[in-house]
Design a protein around this motif. Structure first.
Motif, PDB file in Angstrom:
ATOM      1  N   LEU A  56       0.800  -1.225   0.000  1.00 52.42           N
ATOM      2  CA  LEU A  56       0.000   0.000   0.000  1.00 52.42           C
ATOM      3  C   LEU A  56       0.835   1.278   0.000  1.00 52.42           C
ATOM      4  CD1 LEU A  56      -2.971  -1.067   2.274  1.00 52.42           C
ATOM      5  CD2 LEU A  56      -2.909  -0.877  -0.209  1.00 52.42           C
ATOM      6  N   PHE A  57       2.167   1.172  -0.011  1.00 54.81           N
ATOM      7  CA  PHE A  57       2.997   2.345  -0.257  1.00 54.81           C
ATOM      8  C   PHE A  57       2.842   2.801  -1.707  1.00 54.81           C
ATOM      9  CE2 PHE A  57       5.741   0.880   3.393  1.00 54.81           C
ATOM     10  CZ  PHE A  57       5.501   1.988   4.193  1.00 54.81           C
ATOM     11  N   SER A  58       2.359   1.916  -2.566  1.00 51.89           N
ATOM     12  CA  SER A  58       2.240   2.208  -3.998  1.00 51.89           C
ATOM     13  C   SER A  58       0.858   2.753  -4.336  1.00 51.89           C
ATOM     14  CB  SER A  58       2.508   0.935  -4.811  1.00 51.89           C
ATOM     15  OG  SER A  58       2.190   1.157  -6.169  1.00 51.89           O
ATOM     16  N   GLU A  59       0.797   4.026  -4.675  1.00 52.42           N
ATOM     17  CA  GLU A  59      -0.478   4.635  -5.078  1.00 52.42           C
ATOM     18  C   GLU A  59      -0.999   4.020  -6.382  1.00 52.42           C
ATOM     19  OE1 GLU A  59      -3.789   6.506  -4.363  1.00 52.42           O
ATOM     20  OE2 GLU A  59      -2.113   6.638  -2.961  1.00 52.42           O
ATOM     21  N   PRO A  60      -0.137   3.759  -7.389  1.00 53.90           N
ATOM     22  CA  PRO A  60      -0.636   3.110  -8.601  1.00 53.90           C
ATOM     23  C   PRO A  60      -1.229   1.715  -8.321  1.00 53.90           C
ATOM     24  CG  PRO A  60       1.495   4.101  -9.030  1.00 53.90           C
ATOM     25  CD  PRO A  60       1.264   4.200  -7.547  1.00 53.90           C
ATOM     26  N   PHE A  61      -0.653   0.988  -7.363  1.00 57.89           N
ATOM     27  CA  PHE A  61      -1.198  -0.316  -6.981  1.00 57.89           C
ATOM     28  C   PHE A  61      -2.597  -0.155  -6.390  1.00 57.89           C
ATOM     29  CE2 PHE A  61      -1.769  -3.411  -3.472  1.00 57.89           C
ATOM     30  CZ  PHE A  61      -1.854  -4.576  -4.214  1.00 57.89           C
ATOM     31  N   ILE A  62      -2.764   0.814  -5.500  1.00 53.71           N
ATOM     32  CA  ILE A  62      -4.080   1.067  -4.890  1.00 53.71           C
ATOM     33  C   ILE A  62      -5.097   1.372  -5.976  1.00 53.71           C
ATOM     34  CG2 ILE A  62      -5.383   2.673  -3.425  1.00 53.71           C
ATOM     35  CD1 ILE A  62      -2.792   2.960  -1.729  1.00 53.71           C
ATOM     36  N   GLN A  63      -4.730   2.237  -6.920  1.00 56.51           N
ATOM     37  CA  GLN A  63      -5.652   2.603  -8.002  1.00 56.51           C
ATOM     38  C   GLN A  63      -6.006   1.397  -8.866  1.00 56.51           C
ATOM     39  OE1 GLN A  63      -3.731   5.855 -10.048  1.00 56.51           O
ATOM     40  NE2 GLN A  63      -3.932   7.242  -8.290  1.00 56.51           N
TER      41      GLN A  63
END
Length: 197
Positions: free
Chosen positions: A123-130
């Protein structure tokens, strides 16, 4: 109306083992699967971190302990969870291509996406969350994923997943982990039917 399946439970209870068993059965039934899972990395019997491994077998670094962080591909590490330095560039290079354009026309043959896990490191990755949100909100794919049990500060995406009405969550325990796999498989197959597969 369930569209996605998530497993939760204490660390080490067997969530990833159940994901592997479910993948094996679904693959042998001809179900198209893509995605990734996390795997412990050990050195001299001691856990030194985690790797991300795709369903097709590609491997990349997710994290290493402070003592072993020199092995990270990205050099200096800005993200940490406890004793682990997170290699966000390595994670994103491997995981993001698997999850983008899932709801697009180019990816219709891949219908079950394994995301093990959606936790603090990922969840440090904003693109992953999106990317995860897009799959959850779309109808072209079913997620088979894992989320951590609530502990400490709530994780936004994890809490959103818990509150969704289209998600079935299995709480994995030592008592049920050996008997629950058939129910998980049946639920994933039912979700696929609902998604039109």
């Amino acid at each position: 109306m369930r569209r996605h399946v998530f497993l939760t439970g204490l660390p080490g209870v067997g969530k990833t083992t159940l994901i592997h068993k479910t993948i094996d059965v679904l693959k042998s039934s001809g179900v198209p699967i893509d995605g990734f899972y996390t795997e412990e990395v050990r050195k001299n019997g001691r856990r030194i971190g985690f790797d991300v491994v795709t369903v097709s077998g590609k491997r990349g670094t997710l994290s290493r302990t402070r003592n072993d962080a020199g092995t990270l591909n990205s050099g200096r590490c800005e993200y940490r969870v406890g004793q682990y330095a997170v290699d966000l560039p390595s994670f994103e290079r491997l995981a993001l291509p698997l999850l983008t354009n899932v709801n697009g026309k180019d990816d219709k043959e891949k219908k079950v996406y394994v995301i093990d896990e959606i936790g603090k490191m990922e969840l440090f990755s904003e693109p992953f969350i999106q990317a995860v949100r897009q799959i959850l909100d779309g109808t072209a794919a079913t997620i088979l994923g894992t989320i951590p049990v609530p502990k400490g500060k709530p994780l936004g995406l994890v809490e959103d997943i818990r509150s969704r009405r289209d998600v079935k969550i299995f709480n994995i325990t030592k008592d049920n982990r050996n008997s629950i796999v058939q129910e998980i498989i049946a639920t994933v197959q039912d979700c696929r039917k609902l998604n039109g597969n």
